[in-house]
Design a protein around this motif. Structure first.
Motif, PDB file in Angstrom:
ATOM      1  N   GLY A 103       6.447  56.118   1.309  1.00 15.36           N
ATOM      2  CA  GLY A 103       6.887  54.983   0.633  1.00 15.36           C
ATOM      3  C   GLY A 103       6.179  53.885   1.374  1.00 15.36           C
ATOM      4  O   GLY A 103       5.925  54.048   2.553  1.00 15.36           O
ATOM      5  N   ASP A 148       6.793  64.500   4.312  1.00 13.73           N
ATOM      6  CA  ASP A 148       7.305  63.079   4.031  1.00 13.73           C
ATOM      7  C   ASP A 148       6.748  62.361   5.112  1.00 13.73           C
ATOM      8  O   ASP A 148       7.417  62.458   6.307  1.00 13.73           O
ATOM      9  CB  ASP A 148       8.792  63.137   3.667  1.00 13.73           C
ATOM     10  CG  ASP A 148       9.427  61.585   3.717  1.00 13.73           C
ATOM     11  OD1 ASP A 148       8.408  60.756   3.657  1.00 13.73           O
ATOM     12  OD2 ASP A 148      10.457  61.665   3.622  1.00 13.73           O
ATOM     13  N   GLY A 196       8.468  54.772  -7.623  1.00 12.85           N
ATOM     14  CA  GLY A 196       9.554  55.699  -7.382  1.00 12.85           C
ATOM     15  C   GLY A 196       9.875  55.879  -5.973  1.00 12.85           C
ATOM     16  O   GLY A 196      10.946  56.470  -5.735  1.00 12.85           O
ATOM     17  N   GLY A 197       9.082  55.231  -4.937  1.00 10.94           N
ATOM     18  CA  GLY A 197       9.166  55.408  -3.499  1.00 10.94           C
ATOM     19  C   GLY A 197       9.152  56.800  -3.121  1.00 10.94           C
ATOM     20  O   GLY A 197       8.808  57.884  -4.015  1.00 10.94           O
ATOM     21  N   ALA A 198       9.484  57.038  -1.941  1.00 11.90           N
ATOM     22  CA  ALA A 198       9.581  58.521  -1.479  1.00 11.90           C
ATOM     23  C   ALA A 198      10.715  59.125  -1.916  1.00 11.90           C
ATOM     24  O   ALA A 198      10.469  60.373  -2.446  1.00 11.90           O
ATOM     25  CB  ALA A 198       9.881  58.328   0.171  1.00 11.90           C
ATOM     26  N   THR A 199      11.598  58.495  -2.195  1.00 14.85           N
ATOM     27  CA  THR A 199      12.714  59.201  -3.041  1.00 14.85           C
ATOM     28  C   THR A 199      12.345  59.906  -4.327  1.00 14.85           C
ATOM     29  O   THR A 199      12.919  60.837  -4.804  1.00 14.85           O
ATOM     30  CB  THR A 199      13.998  58.266  -3.215  1.00 14.85           C
ATOM     31  OG1 THR A 199      14.107  57.525  -2.086  1.00 14.85           O
ATOM     32  CG2 THR A 199      14.975  59.027  -4.059  1.00 14.85           C
ATOM     33  N   THR A 210      13.435  58.552  10.389  1.00 13.00           N
ATOM     34  CA  THR A 210      13.665  57.128  10.571  1.00 13.00           C
ATOM     35  C   THR A 210      15.014  56.708  11.224  1.00 13.00           C
ATOM     36  O   THR A 210      15.220  55.862  12.010  1.00 13.00           O
ATOM     37  CB  THR A 210      13.469  56.598   9.153  1.00 13.00           C
ATOM     38  OG1 THR A 210      12.414  57.102   8.473  1.00 13.00           O
ATOM     39  CG2 THR A 210      13.059  55.077   9.360  1.00 13.00           C
ATOM     40  N   SER A 270       7.720  57.053   7.345  1.00  8.51           N
ATOM     41  CA  SER A 270       7.772  55.971   8.447  1.00  8.51           C
ATOM     42  C   SER A 270       6.645  56.368   9.648  1.00  8.51           C
ATOM     43  O   SER A 270       7.092  55.708  10.785  1.00  8.51           O
ATOM     44  CB  SER A 270       9.294  56.164   8.992  1.00  8.51           C
ATOM     45  OG  SER A 270       9.643  57.712   9.393  1.00  8.51           O
ATOM     46  N   ASN A 325       8.566  61.893  10.564  1.00  5.12           N
ATOM     47  CA  ASN A 325       9.334  61.194  11.471  1.00  5.12           C
ATOM     48  C   ASN A 325      10.853  60.833  10.696  1.00  5.12           C
ATOM     49  O   ASN A 325      10.877  60.543   9.634  1.00  5.12           O
ATOM     50  CB  ASN A 325       8.530  59.775  11.437  1.00  5.12           C
ATOM     51  CG  ASN A 325       9.126  58.969  12.797  1.00  5.12           C
ATOM     52  OD1 ASN A 325       9.214  59.289  13.736  1.00  5.12           O
ATOM     53  ND2 ASN A 325       9.700  57.653  12.140  1.00  5.12           N
TER      54      ASN A 325
HETATM   55  C1  PLP Z   1      12.654  54.980   3.957  1.00  7.92           C
HETATM   56  C2  PLP Z   1      12.179  56.533   3.879  1.00  7.92           C
HETATM   57  C3  PLP Z   1      12.657  57.415   2.609  1.00  7.92           C
HETATM   58  C4  PLP Z   1      12.959  56.490   1.520  1.00  7.92           C
HETATM   59  O1  PLP Z   1      12.101  55.824   1.059  1.00  7.92           O
HETATM   60  P1  PLP Z   1      12.116  55.091  -0.588  1.00  7.92           P
HETATM   61  O2  PLP Z   1      10.491  54.542  -0.653  1.00  7.92           O
HETATM   62  O3  PLP Z   1      13.115  53.998  -0.203  1.00  7.92           O
HETATM   63  O4  PLP Z   1      12.451  56.087  -1.462  1.00  7.92           O
HETATM   64  C5  PLP Z   1      12.167  58.747   2.712  1.00  7.92           C
HETATM   65  N1  PLP Z   1      11.711  59.274   3.731  1.00  7.92           N
HETATM   66  C6  PLP Z   1      11.681  58.737   5.061  1.00  7.92           C
HETATM   67  C7  PLP Z   1      11.212  59.528   6.149  1.00  7.92           C
HETATM   68  C8  PLP Z   1      11.827  57.283   4.997  1.00  7.92           C
HETATM   69  O5  PLP Z   1      11.888  56.730   6.247  1.00  7.92           O
END
Ligand code: PLP
Length: 360
Positions: free
Chosen positions: A193, A172, A75-78, A152, A175, A150
């Protein structure tokens, strides 16, 4: 590795040549197994070795204390924007420091699960600024304080993280993870992520203090529950096997080149090249305030949006791709993550000088 270009994309982004070569060599037949890592059962002995090696190497490289657990999640960072409140908002309240778009998204997601106090919002300064401690309106009874290390899209980065008076600090680091020395013990949870500085898409890494792994909101999907993830060692279901393997290659590459200390030295040198040039001229305007500048995402504008577009187009023709800023803010963004060699940044600065001369 012929005809490779310098890819300044914000994510997914560049991988080091050495990492790609390693993946290439093992692609069809992993260490005599007769199969690709992509074809391996996640429960097989061969794959479990990769999995555990990856974890161990990450732990060494980031100096993660034993009191912390490492999760490999989906699910990534989201996904973590939801997982954090579902698992950690114990008293129904949390503080969010909104320094950019992802920080804002995290706060919006969390507000579905409880009361979100916006301790700071950088909207009025175009998210060009990272707040000082005195600018934060932290509450006394928050379950945790969330920051985005950071930013992004806007190109800002925390140098000194907030003091939270014992309240768990959640960051988080999508990046900027692995880009600079941080003290893991200063944080309750770090998540990222993988597709920016740790490898490829399809994987979220969560580093969490063990005492915080406990009860979750009863409606939490199993796949986002930290206690379930811990109990199953990130294998409640099939994990992102190949992404984890790539992460292993990336952290081994980092370790071999001298670890975080060495990559931080390189990152400082790369960012300095770009910012020193930006500060020496008046054609390009840097977006972030000086004290808030990111080492990973360098944002600036040319005199007008059409010129920004021309810049990105010409840069691509010259072997430097994805310099167009995020659609929310426009301008130019050069993402110079760990895998970007200094030669790429030197080439970019040379190009910027030429472009300014021709169009200024
Ligand atoms: C890219 C990014 C996200 C989103 O990441 P996903 O893995 O696509 O959900 C969240 N937070 C930061 C700081 C990012 O750079």
């Amino acid at each position: 590795m012929e005809n490779r270009i310098y890819n300044f994309a914000a994510g997914p982004s560049m991988l080091a040549d050495e990492v790609l070569k390693g993946l290439h060599e093992e692609l069809l037949n992993y260490k005599g197994s007769g199969m690709s890592v992509m074809e391996m059962s996640h429960r097989s002995k061969g794959y479990l070795e990769i999995f555990n090696d990856t974890k161990d190497t990450l732990r060494r490289v980031m100096n993660i204390p034993e009191e912390y657990e490492i999760f490999f999640m989906h699910g990534g960072a989201t996904g973590q924007f939801a997982a954090i409140p579902m698992n950690l908002m114990k008293n129904g309240k949390a503080d969010y420091v909104v320094t950019g778009n992802f920080a804002k998204k995290a706060a919006e997601e969390a507000s579905k699960y409880g009361e979100v106090n916006i301790a700071y919002d950088g909207k009025d300064n175009g998210y060009a600024h990272i707040p000082e401690q005195s600018e934060l309106k932290l509450s006394e009874d928050a379950s945790y304080v969330h920051v985005c290390a950071n930013n992004t899209i806007f190109g800002t980065e925390w140098k000194k993280f907030p003091e939270t008076n014992g309240i768990p600090l959640v960051a988080d680091m999508s990046s900027d993870i692995l880009s600079r020395k941080i003290n893991v013990s200063d944080f309750a949870v770090i998540y990222a992520g993988a597709q920016k500085n740790m490898g490829i898409a399809g994987l979220a890494v969560v580093i969490i203090r063990k005492d915080l792994i406990g009860e979750h909101d009863p409606k939490t999907p199993q796949i986002l529950a930290y206690d379930v993830t811990a109990k199953n060692d990130s294998m409640l279901n099939t994990p992102s096997t190949y992404s984890i393997y790539v992460l292993g290659k990336v952290v081994k590459w980092l370790e071999d080149l001298g670890g975080i200390e060495e990559i931080e030295r390189r990152n400082i040198a790369k960012a300095k090249l770009l910012y020193d040039y930006l500060d020496s001229q008046s054609f390009y305007k840097p977006h972030a305030e000086k004290e808030s500048r990111s080492m990973m995402n360098v944002t600036f504008t040319t005199p007008d949006p059409e010129m920004d577009a021309l810049f990105a187009k010409k840069a691509t023709e010259n072997g430097m791709s994805n310099l167009k800023g995020h659609r929310l803010v426009g301008g130019i963004r050069a993402s110079i993550y760990n895998a970007m060699p200094i030669e790429g940044v030197e080439k970019l600065v040379e190009f910027m000088k030429e472009f300014a001369k021709e169009n200024g």
